[in-house]
Design an enzyme around this catalytic site. Structure first.
Site, short mmCIF file in Angstrom:
data_model
loop_
_atom_site.label_atom_id
_atom_site.label_comp_id
_atom_site.label_asym_id
_atom_site.label_seq_id
_atom_site.Cartn_x
_atom_site.Cartn_y
_atom_site.Cartn_z
N ARG A 51 0.81 -1.22 0.00
CA ARG A 51 0.00 0.00 0.00
C ARG A 51 0.85 1.27 0.00
NH1 ARG A 51 -5.35 1.06 1.16
NH2 ARG A 51 -5.75 3.12 2.02
N VAL A 93 -6.25 8.85 -1.63
CA VAL A 93 -6.19 7.41 -1.48
C VAL A 93 -7.22 7.09 -0.40
CG1 VAL A 93 -4.80 5.42 -0.83
CG2 VAL A 93 -3.76 7.29 -2.13
N SER A 94 -8.29 6.42 -0.76
CA SER A 94 -9.43 6.25 0.14
C SER A 94 -9.03 5.51 1.41
CB SER A 94 -10.55 5.49 -0.56
OG SER A 94 -11.01 6.21 -1.68
N ALA A 95 -9.81 5.74 2.46
CA ALA A 95 -9.58 5.02 3.71
C ALA A 95 -9.71 3.52 3.48
CB ALA A 95 -10.58 5.48 4.76
#
Length: 404
Positions: free
Chosen positions: A43, A75-77
């Protein structure tokens, strides 16, 4: 999908494992397949500007802001990414389109479809696409198709798709998404219904779409042809406003005058504990009360006692020159009661209608089955539309039904 030879060897395995455990505890990760995808993807490669501890925490990473400082790319949770992947139910060998890129979510999807599948990720913003083109091969996912284009029109070159996963806030389901979805396919989209944002997994069923799961989710809004706006009706300077959506019309002058009138209070006897979610109440009110909107207020307006709105917006209803909104009062160390404050000529009557609906939710729908949201192509006759509420948008007619 990565192989043993091209996966990045990372010292952040413990951070990834802790994140997966947290997402399981939050019921965001529900299957081993999604957990394995999170475990496989490095990530941190997709957010090099952020500290790694932040990247592997359950929070979004802002990668671009507009001239006002508002986030327009993130960048989404991880929690939202995880439950949307669970909603999508992506299987090996599928063809998947992701609308709204950045890279990391496309990598998760690539793990889920495997080498026999195909993933296309697209975005309207060259900044976002440049990042995806750089980070995906670096992380070992060079097979993902990366497309710079307006997501409103899909990616016809790579269609049809078994799954379409939309990671930007949408107001409608464009015609191209319908056309590019394979028979029996699924669209997962954060759709805006009466000012509320919900991630809905829509399954294609004949000529229409039917919801299979609904989750609360917020995303930056779509840009381009699919961009949408809401009407902001200011009631007190720029500190108190009603946010009105889906073509509803509000008279700002009358409603601002209503706020200056004495407040009416009505209490329901319905209580909620600290940290107990009640998102389904907001959705119930939004889909059963005409004139539903959100009341928002700056902290200063709340401190002055002008209104008592929640920071993210309180459920509210307006009718002509009257509005009412939902509040909570504390009854004990871990219990609060729902009530309604009303302002305007018919404050008592409108507040009473909201109270009635809160009690209906409490007696018939609280902790029950989610509503069924169906989507039909524009032009579908009224007599072919089920549900108690019809919301017409540019491309789609939505209906909402609550189970008895």
């Amino acid at each position: 999908m990565t192989t043993e030879s091209d996966k990045i060897v990372t010292p952040f395995g413990s951070l990834s494992a802790a994140l997966i455990d947290q997402l399981r505890d939050l019921n965001a990760i529900r299957t081993d397949r999604v957990a394995d995808a999170f475990r496989a993807v490095p990530r941190h490669v997709f957010a090099p500007e952020a500290p790694v501890e932040e990247v592997y925490s359950n929070q979004p990473i802002v990668t671009k802001r507009d001239e006002r400082g508002l986030a327009i790319s993130t960048v989404s949770a991880p929690r939202i990414q995880a439950f949307m992947l669970e909603q999508a139910d992506i299987q090996p060998g599928m063809r998947v389109l992701e609308i709204g890129s950045g890279g990391v979510n496309a990598a998760y999807i690539a793990e889920l479809v495997g080498e026999a599948g195909e993933v296309t990720t697209m975005d309207i913003d060259p900044f976002v696409i440049d990042r995806a083109k750089r980070f995906l091969p670096e992380a070992g996912y060079g097979r993902v198709n990366v497309v710079l284009a307006d997501g409103e029109f899909g990616a016809p070159k790579h269609a049809p798709f078994d799954r379409i996963v939309v990671t930007v806030g949408a107001w409608d389901i464009p015609a191209a998404w319908w056309e590019q979805l394979a028979p029996g396919g699924r669209i997962v989209v954060p759709i805006r219904i009466r000012s509320l944002n919900r991630s809905v997994a829509f399954q294609l069923d004949g000529g229409h779409l039917v919801s299979r799961s609904i989750e609360r989710a917020g995303f930056v809004a779509m840009q381009g042809a699919g961009a949408f706006g809401e009407e902001v009706v200011y009631l007190h300077d720029d500190t108190v406003a009603l946010r009105v959506d889906d073509g509803q019309q509000a008279n700002g002058a009358l409603l601002a005058a209503a706020l200056k009138q004495p407040r009416v209070e009505a209490w329901t006897g319905v209580t909620v504990r600290d940290q107990e979610p009640f998102d389904d109440l907001d959705m119930f009110l939004a889909t059963t009360l005409p004139g539903f909107c959100l009341l928002t207020a700056h902290d200063s307006a709340v401190a002055e006692g002008i209104v008592q709105a929640r920071p993210w917006g309180s459920s509210a209803v307006f009718c002509d020159g009257t509005f009412a909104y939902v509040v909570l009062r504390q009854l004990g160390p871990d219990r609060h009661e729902f009530g309604v404050y009303g302002h305007g000529a018919d404050a008592e009557g409108l507040a009473a209608r909201v109270v009635d609906q809160i009690n209906a939710w409490n007696s018939r729908h609280r902790n029950g089955a989610a509503p069924v949201i169906s989507a039909y192509p524009v032009g579908t006759p009224d007599d072919q539309l089920p549900g108690s509420l019809v919301i017409d948008k540019k491309h789609t007619r939505f209906t909402v039904s609550w189970p008895c």
